[in-house]
Design a protein around this motif. Structure first.
Motif, mmCIF file in Angstrom:
data_model
loop_
_atom_site.group_PDB
_atom_site.id
_atom_site.type_symbol
_atom_site.label_atom_id
_atom_site.label_comp_id
_atom_site.label_asym_id
_atom_site.label_seq_id
_atom_site.Cartn_x
_atom_site.Cartn_y
_atom_site.Cartn_z
ATOM 1 N N MET A 131 -2.675 63.081 93.869
ATOM 2 C CA MET A 131 -4.015 62.623 94.226
ATOM 3 C C MET A 131 -4.711 63.491 95.261
ATOM 4 O O MET A 131 -5.912 63.616 95.256
ATOM 5 C CB MET A 131 -3.946 61.191 94.775
ATOM 6 N N SER A 132 -3.937 64.021 96.215
ATOM 7 C CA SER A 132 -4.533 64.637 97.395
ATOM 8 C C SER A 132 -5.299 63.558 98.167
ATOM 9 O O SER A 132 -5.266 62.401 97.774
ATOM 10 C CB SER A 132 -5.474 65.772 96.983
ATOM 11 N N GLY A 133 -5.985 63.914 99.251
ATOM 12 C CA GLY A 133 -6.634 62.892 100.080
ATOM 13 C C GLY A 133 -7.982 62.447 99.552
ATOM 14 O O GLY A 133 -8.446 62.919 98.520
ATOM 15 N N GLY A 134 -8.619 61.527 100.274
ATOM 16 C CA GLY A 134 -9.975 61.086 99.937
ATOM 17 C C GLY A 134 -10.046 60.165 98.739
ATOM 18 O O GLY A 134 -9.029 59.653 98.280
ATOM 19 N N ASN A 135 -11.243 59.971 98.221
ATOM 20 C CA ASN A 135 -11.478 59.136 97.028
ATOM 21 C C ASN A 135 -10.815 57.769 97.117
ATOM 22 O O ASN A 135 -10.080 57.365 96.205
ATOM 23 C CB ASN A 135 -10.949 59.835 95.768
ATOM 24 N N SER A 136 -11.113 57.036 98.172
ATOM 25 C CA SER A 136 -10.400 55.777 98.424
ATOM 26 C C SER A 136 -10.415 54.827 97.228
ATOM 27 O O SER A 136 -9.371 54.274 96.866
ATOM 28 C CB SER A 136 -11.002 55.086 99.633
ATOM 29 N N GLN A 137 -11.585 54.614 96.639
ATOM 30 C CA GLN A 137 -11.657 53.628 95.553
ATOM 31 C C GLN A 137 -10.846 54.061 94.343
ATOM 32 O O GLN A 137 -10.184 53.253 93.699
ATOM 33 C CB GLN A 137 -13.118 53.404 95.169
ATOM 34 N N ARG A 138 -10.891 55.358 94.051
ATOM 35 C CA ARG A 138 -10.110 55.896 92.940
ATOM 36 C C ARG A 138 -8.604 55.796 93.227
ATOM 37 O O ARG A 138 -7.810 55.492 92.340
ATOM 38 C CB ARG A 138 -10.512 57.359 92.776
ATOM 39 N N GLN A 139 -8.239 56.043 94.494
ATOM 40 C CA GLN A 139 -6.827 55.893 94.884
ATOM 41 C C GLN A 139 -6.343 54.486 94.549
ATOM 42 O O GLN A 139 -5.259 54.303 93.984
ATOM 43 C CB GLN A 139 -6.651 56.097 96.406
ATOM 44 N N ILE A 140 -7.170 53.515 94.935
ATOM 45 C CA ILE A 140 -6.761 52.113 94.750
ATOM 46 C C ILE A 140 -6.719 51.761 93.260
ATOM 47 O O ILE A 140 -5.782 51.111 92.789
ATOM 48 C CB ILE A 140 -7.723 51.184 95.517
ATOM 49 N N MET A 141 -7.711 52.243 92.518
ATOM 50 C CA MET A 141 -7.759 51.960 91.080
ATOM 51 C C MET A 141 -6.494 52.484 90.391
ATOM 52 O O MET A 141 -5.836 51.768 89.636
ATOM 53 C CB MET A 141 -8.997 52.606 90.469
ATOM 54 N N LEU A 142 -6.129 53.747 90.688
ATOM 55 C CA LEU A 142 -4.968 54.328 90.017
ATOM 56 C C LEU A 142 -3.662 53.710 90.507
ATOM 57 O O LEU A 142 -2.694 53.588 89.747
ATOM 58 C CB LEU A 142 -4.960 55.850 90.178
#
Ligand code: ZN
Length: 454
Positions: free
Chosen positions: A157-168
């Motif tokens: 994932m690498s950092g950032g993209n909080s919402q995408r992190q949670i979705m995945l």
């Protein structure tokens, strides 16, 4: 279960391995790097003088400044044709530190990170969501190599993209996560707003590091995510993550990969070697690296070393979790303290979040300390709603509650470090978040009167 045999061998065998590799490391830098040869000549030491592990004390120290002075390639001991990868520090305060890896260095890194992953309970059945940044920063690729070696499935994932992190995290069913503690706490806040119950996710273990964090922060993460939070430690100058790691069974002190990184603890001012059990600055020597071996590198991290067999079966020497960096240590009106001590206080109090910043300034001849702490979303939402309703009674209650919080925090800080600090509550999301290391201190005093460091 330990990943490699070396993690559980006896002291004598380990010392034999260490001595052989130390002798080779000194001979290598002497023979392959002109700068190190000059330093060793100046210290009056020849490779043949290293006859026992105690002889390491005859070697000169290497500091971050030494490396910077040789920017970019001056301390390399391998030729460019043997180097296959570069990494570097962020270099926010000047030129970065550039670290080269030969093929064998990548293999060594993969090995120590496989040990780290295995110790956190990660196996081929796990899906590892790797939130550490990929790129010149070592966190992303180091974790990547180790997780692949144990056979896990990596989500890079690498950092950032909080919402995408949670979705995945939800959709892939990630069972393990690798992240800075502060970013995972940030993810929790974002998730709460999305209505996510993190305890219902499949996460069971996590690798956390790249910034000092307290045991209170560990408890908070474990409670909020329902996982076992394991600490890992490393630094770019050595290899990146992989210098030491916690085992998930015990999580009390970090096992050092001492067959590759030889540890010492010294007094940060007198530079005298300290015996096991005493607190001081961690000094590491790479024994087994080719690209840029470093002798007695001063990490500026404060810890102590412990011997003994861990209930997990590993015999590798342990270091205590980093209590602070000599760089971060604040000297305020003659009192020494680390920002992480403030973190422990904040996490004990309701209604404030673990996001904080310590601002130090000088008014006349007096040091002034302000601790800025974010209130929780919950508290903010209620206060906001009361204002909109125009309910004076409720607004007054909110104000009193905020004042009470400030008074309690002030008292806690005074009790702990004996300093009267100004405490300011700030809205959620206003303390800067970082995906690398959390910045906890802003020292506005003139340089000379901060800590006496260069
Ligand atoms: Zn252990």
């Amino acid at each position: 279960m330990a990943w490699s045999r070396e993690e559980t061998i006896g002291r004598d065998e380990m010392r034999q391995i260490q001595l052989g590799r130390l002798q080779k490391a000194v001979a290598d830098v002497y023979g392959k790097n002109a700068v190190y040869r000059k330093w060793l000549d100046e210290a009056g030491v020849k490779p043949g003088d290293i006859k026992s592990l105690d002889d390491i004390r005859r070697l000169p120290f290497t500091t971050k400044q030494h490396i910077r002075d040789q920017y970019p390639f001056g301390l390399f001991s391998a030729s460019m044709e043997d180097i296959v990868e570069f990494h570097a520090t962020s270099g926010t305060t000047g030129k970065p530190v550039v670290v080269p890896y030969t093929r064998n260095d990548i293999e060594l890194w993969t090995e120590v990170m496989a040990r780290t992953c295995a110790a956190a309970g990660i196996t081929k059945n796990d899906i590892v969501q790797n939130i550490y940044g990929y790129g010149l920063f070592t966190g992303g690729l180091g974790t990547h190599y180790g997780a692949i070696r144990v056979g896990a499935t990596v989500v890079p994932m690498s950092g950032g993209n909080s919402q995408r992190q949670i979705m995945l995290m939800q959709d892939f069913g990630s069972t393990a996560v690798a992240s800075t503690p502060s970013f995972l706490m940030h993810l929790h806040e974002v998730g709460e707003q999305m209505g996510v119950d993190f305890k219902k996710l499949k996460l069971k273990t996590g690798l956390f590091g790249a910034e000092p964090w307290s045991d209170s922060m560990r408890q908070a993460i474990q409670e909020k995510f329902g996982l076992k939070a394991c600490d890992l430690y490393g630094l770019t100058e050595m290899i990146g993550p992989g210098v030491s790691f916690e085992c998930h069974e015990v999580r009390d002190g970090l096992h050092i990969n001492e067959d590759f990184f030889y540890p010492e603890v010294i007094h940060p001012e007198s530079c005298e070697s300290l015996p096991y059990g005493e607190e001081g600055e961690l000094v590491l020597t790479t024994i087994g690296k080719e690209g840029m071996p470093l002798l007695r590198y001063r990490t500026r991290d404060i810890t102590r070393l412990r011997h003994g067999v861990c209930p997990c079966g590993r015999t590798l020497v342990k270091m205590e979790r980093i209590s602070g960096r000599t760089d971060d240590m604040l000297i305020i009106r003659g009192v020494n303290f680390f920002p992480s001590q403030i973190e422990a206080i904040i996490l004990k109090r309701q209604g404030v979040s673990p996001h904080y910043m310590v601002v130090v300034d000088r008014q006349g001849s007096m040091d002034e300390v302000e601790v800025r702490i974010e209130v929780t979303e919950e508290f903010m939402a209620k206060a906001g709603a009361d204002v909109l309703k125009g309910s004076e009674k409720e607004i007054l209650k909110d104000v009193q509650l905020a004042r009470q919080k400030i008074e309690n925090l002030k008292r806690d800080i005074k009790d702990l470090i004996g300093i009267t600090a100004k405490v300011t509550l700030v809205p959620p999301g206003t303390v800067p978040r970082s995906e690398g290391k959390a910045k906890r201190v802003e020292d506005r005093r003139p340089k000379g009167i901060r800590t006496g460091r260069p």
